[in-house]
Design a protein around this motif. Structure first.
Motif, PDB file in Angstrom:
ATOM      1  N   GLY A 327       0.802  -1.217   0.000  1.00 35.51           N
ATOM      2  CA  GLY A 327       0.000   0.000   0.000  1.00 35.51           C
ATOM      3  C   GLY A 327       0.832   1.262   0.000  1.00 35.51           C
ATOM      4  O   GLY A 327       0.362   2.330  -0.415  1.00 35.51           O
ATOM      5  N   LEU A 328       2.092   1.166   0.454  1.00 33.13           N
ATOM      6  CA  LEU A 328       2.995   2.321   0.419  1.00 33.13           C
ATOM      7  C   LEU A 328       3.598   2.545  -0.967  1.00 33.13           C
ATOM      8  O   LEU A 328       4.278   3.542  -1.202  1.00 33.13           O
ATOM      9  CB  LEU A 328       4.117   2.142   1.444  1.00 33.13           C
ATOM     10  N   LYS A 329       3.387   1.587  -1.866  1.00 32.75           N
ATOM     11  CA  LYS A 329       3.794   1.717  -3.268  1.00 32.75           C
ATOM     12  C   LYS A 329       5.300   1.945  -3.453  1.00 32.75           C
ATOM     13  O   LYS A 329       5.719   2.848  -4.183  1.00 32.75           O
ATOM     14  CB  LYS A 329       3.012   2.845  -3.947  1.00 32.75           C
ATOM     15  N   PRO A 330       6.135   1.147  -2.789  1.00 31.27           N
ATOM     16  CA  PRO A 330       7.579   1.317  -2.991  1.00 31.27           C
ATOM     17  C   PRO A 330       7.999   0.817  -4.370  1.00 31.27           C
ATOM     18  O   PRO A 330       7.319  -0.013  -4.983  1.00 31.27           O
ATOM     19  CB  PRO A 330       8.181   0.449  -1.895  1.00 31.27           C
ATOM     20  N   LYS A 331       9.122   1.313  -4.864  1.00 35.07           N
ATOM     21  CA  LYS A 331       9.660   0.824  -6.138  1.00 35.07           C
ATOM     22  C   LYS A 331      10.186  -0.597  -5.979  1.00 35.07           C
ATOM     23  O   LYS A 331      10.097  -1.412  -6.893  1.00 35.07           O
ATOM     24  CB  LYS A 331      10.794   1.727  -6.614  1.00 35.07           C
ATOM     25  N   LYS A 332      10.773  -0.869  -4.790  1.00 37.81           N
ATOM     26  CA  LYS A 332      11.418  -2.160  -4.560  1.00 37.81           C
ATOM     27  C   LYS A 332      11.106  -2.672  -3.158  1.00 37.81           C
ATOM     28  O   LYS A 332      10.973  -1.886  -2.215  1.00 37.81           O
ATOM     29  CB  LYS A 332      12.947  -2.030  -4.702  1.00 37.81           C
ATOM     30  N   ILE A 333      11.016  -3.992  -3.036  1.00 39.76           N
ATOM     31  CA  ILE A 333      10.881  -4.641  -1.731  1.00 39.76           C
ATOM     32  C   ILE A 333      11.928  -5.746  -1.670  1.00 39.76           C
ATOM     33  O   ILE A 333      11.947  -6.641  -2.525  1.00 39.76           O
ATOM     34  CB  ILE A 333       9.476  -5.238  -1.526  1.00 39.76           C
ATOM     35  N   LEU A 334      12.808  -5.677  -0.696  1.00 44.39           N
ATOM     36  CA  LEU A 334      13.832  -6.705  -0.516  1.00 44.39           C
ATOM     37  C   LEU A 334      13.403  -7.622   0.624  1.00 44.39           C
ATOM     38  O   LEU A 334      13.188  -7.158   1.740  1.00 44.39           O
ATOM     39  CB  LEU A 334      15.193  -6.078  -0.193  1.00 44.39           C
ATOM     40  N   TYR A 335      13.290  -8.911   0.325  1.00 45.51           N
ATOM     41  CA  TYR A 335      12.811  -9.884   1.309  1.00 45.51           C
ATOM     42  C   TYR A 335      13.936 -10.860   1.636  1.00 45.51           C
ATOM     43  O   TYR A 335      14.366 -11.642   0.799  1.00 45.51           O
ATOM     44  CB  TYR A 335      11.602 -10.631   0.743  1.00 45.51           C
TER      45      TYR A 335
END
Length: 427
Positions: A327-335
């Motif tokens: 919902g924060l609409k980040p460009k990237k998510i690192l998991y």
């Protein structure tokens, strides 16, 4: 290499397997898990460790008596509370093995009554050791069933006289009928309650309950991989969730505009703030709050982040967390994950909000065991029409507001004994 109690302890089940074969097995394990979950991803070769023995910087031992009533110490057998005599364990640094032996002998000479889980009687429950590889500093935590610990001053004096590497000794009081080792009440018997290591060029201090990766050298490789995958710019804002003592966020701080770390454990946040100050890092702040709740508040007040990092416990994250993060609409998510099973489950949920990954990177954080750390980078590619949302993404390639889901906020990491069943991380 062989271990006489390998089958009883279970702590190094792959010790007799050559390292290259371990790498192959672990890669195949991750590949099979991702395929079973229906995820079309490439699994890269395992990033192996140069040192596969003597790497565990955290050790928890219990105590028991043999048939001759002699006290011994060791790890727990799998899925039980039975203490196995693991004297000289190859997975432990030699220094920690020496300290364990010394404490065991001293406990026997001082005639401490061992805690009995069935009756709830006795004093000594566990000893937890933490080691800072680069500085050789050691923390000793004596876990007792009550505040009463006869002769504790003599015990501490003997310990620090014999081992100058011991920089702090803590007594943790755990009167509860629980498999969780540490409880909230602690007494610092010597030192300041922390030890300090050098990690990725930074001084990192941590307390007894704070999370710190189990293999120092592999941790540096892991964080280097994270930095390479994120490809941050000087204008990027990073949100480091489940941040612990701030290790990941602080290593990224020099590559971006600012880092915000969020962690529900207040003691860990204090460590993180201290670590930022002692390294002169001014573009990092840390908040003691549930990560899911923080992201919901950030969205409410239109706070944006270019990248979100999560390194959750073994149980993975929650649907509520995933919805809030997307919902924060980040460009990237690192998991980053210490259990590819729960990571695969969560990646399916991320896809529902339009975030996909092509590649999984395994890092062997736990050599000679069946466990493996996995890392992936997710980017937004759109929500498939029909099932979840037909609304097109907003300008800039970021997702439209996702549909509401269900779930509960993530919880703090627990600290559990070495070989008992645990819902938290394998550490």
């Amino acid at each position: 290499m062989r271990c006489n109690v390998q089958k009883l302890c279970g702590g190094c089940s792959l010790l007799a397997v050559p390292s290259l074969k371990q790498a192959q097995q672990k890669r195949e394990q991750v590949t099979d898990l991702m395929k079973s979950a229906g995820l079309d991803v490439k699994v890269e070769p395992v990033m192996m460790a140069a040192s596969a023995i003597g790497y565990r910087n955290k050790v928890i031992v219990g105590f028991a008596k043999d048939k001759q009533k002699k006290i011994y110490s060791g790890l727990y057998a799998p899925k039980s509370h039975k203490v196995i005599d693991t004297k000289g364990c190859a997975m432990h640094p030699a220094l920690l093995n020496e300290i364990i032996d010394f404490i065991t002998e001293t406990v026997a000479s001082m005639k401490y009554e061992l805690y009995n889980e069935r009756t709830g009687t006795g004093i000594l429950r566990h000893v937890l050791l933490r080691w800072a590889k680069e500085t050789d500093e050691v923390m000793v935590v004596l876990v007792t069933s009550s505040k009463q610990l006869p002769g504790r001053r003599n015990l501490v004096n003997a310990l620090v006289s014999r081992f100058p590497q011991v920089k702090t000794v803590i007594q943790n009081i755990n009167p509860r009928d629980t498999s969780v080792v540490l409880q909230d009440e602690s007494i610092v018997l010597y030192g300041n309650g922390m030890i300090t290591d050098n990690l990725c060029g930074l001084k990192i201090s941590f307390t007894a309950s704070a999370f710190y990766q189990i293999h120092h050298d592999q941790c540096e490789k892991l964080y280097g991989l994270a930095r390479d995958l994120l490809q941050l710019t000087p204008e990027d804002k990073v949100l480091d969730t489940y941040c612990g003592v701030g290790t990941i966020g602080l290593t990224l701080a020099s590559s971006c505009k600012e880092v915000t770390g969020v962690e529900i454990n207040k003691d860990a946040v204090k460590n993180a703030i201290y670590n930022a100050r002692q390294n002169g890092i001014r573009n990092a702040r840390f908040v003691a709050m549930d990560s899911t709740q923080f992201m919901m508040e950030a969205r409410k007040f239109h706070t944006a982040f270019d990248a979100i990092v999560l390194d959750p416990p073994r149980a993975g994250t929650t649907e509520a967390f995933i919805e809030a993060a997307c919902g924060l609409k980040p460009k990237k998510i690192l998991y980053i994950s210490c259990d590819p099973r729960t990571q695969a489950r969560d990646l399916i949920k991320f896809k529902r909000f339009g975030y996909y990954t092509d590649t999984i990177y395994p890092v062997d954080m736990f050599p000679n065991t069946e466990h493996i750390e996995t890392v992936c980078l997710l980017t937004y590619r759109g929500i498939k029409k029909g099932k979840y949302s037909s609304k097109k993404p907003e300008a800039g390639g970021r997702p439209a507001r996702p549909v509401k889901g269900h779930g509960v906020p993530g919880s703090a990491r627990g600290v559990k004994p070495g070989r008992r069943p645990a819902k938290g991380r394998h550490r």
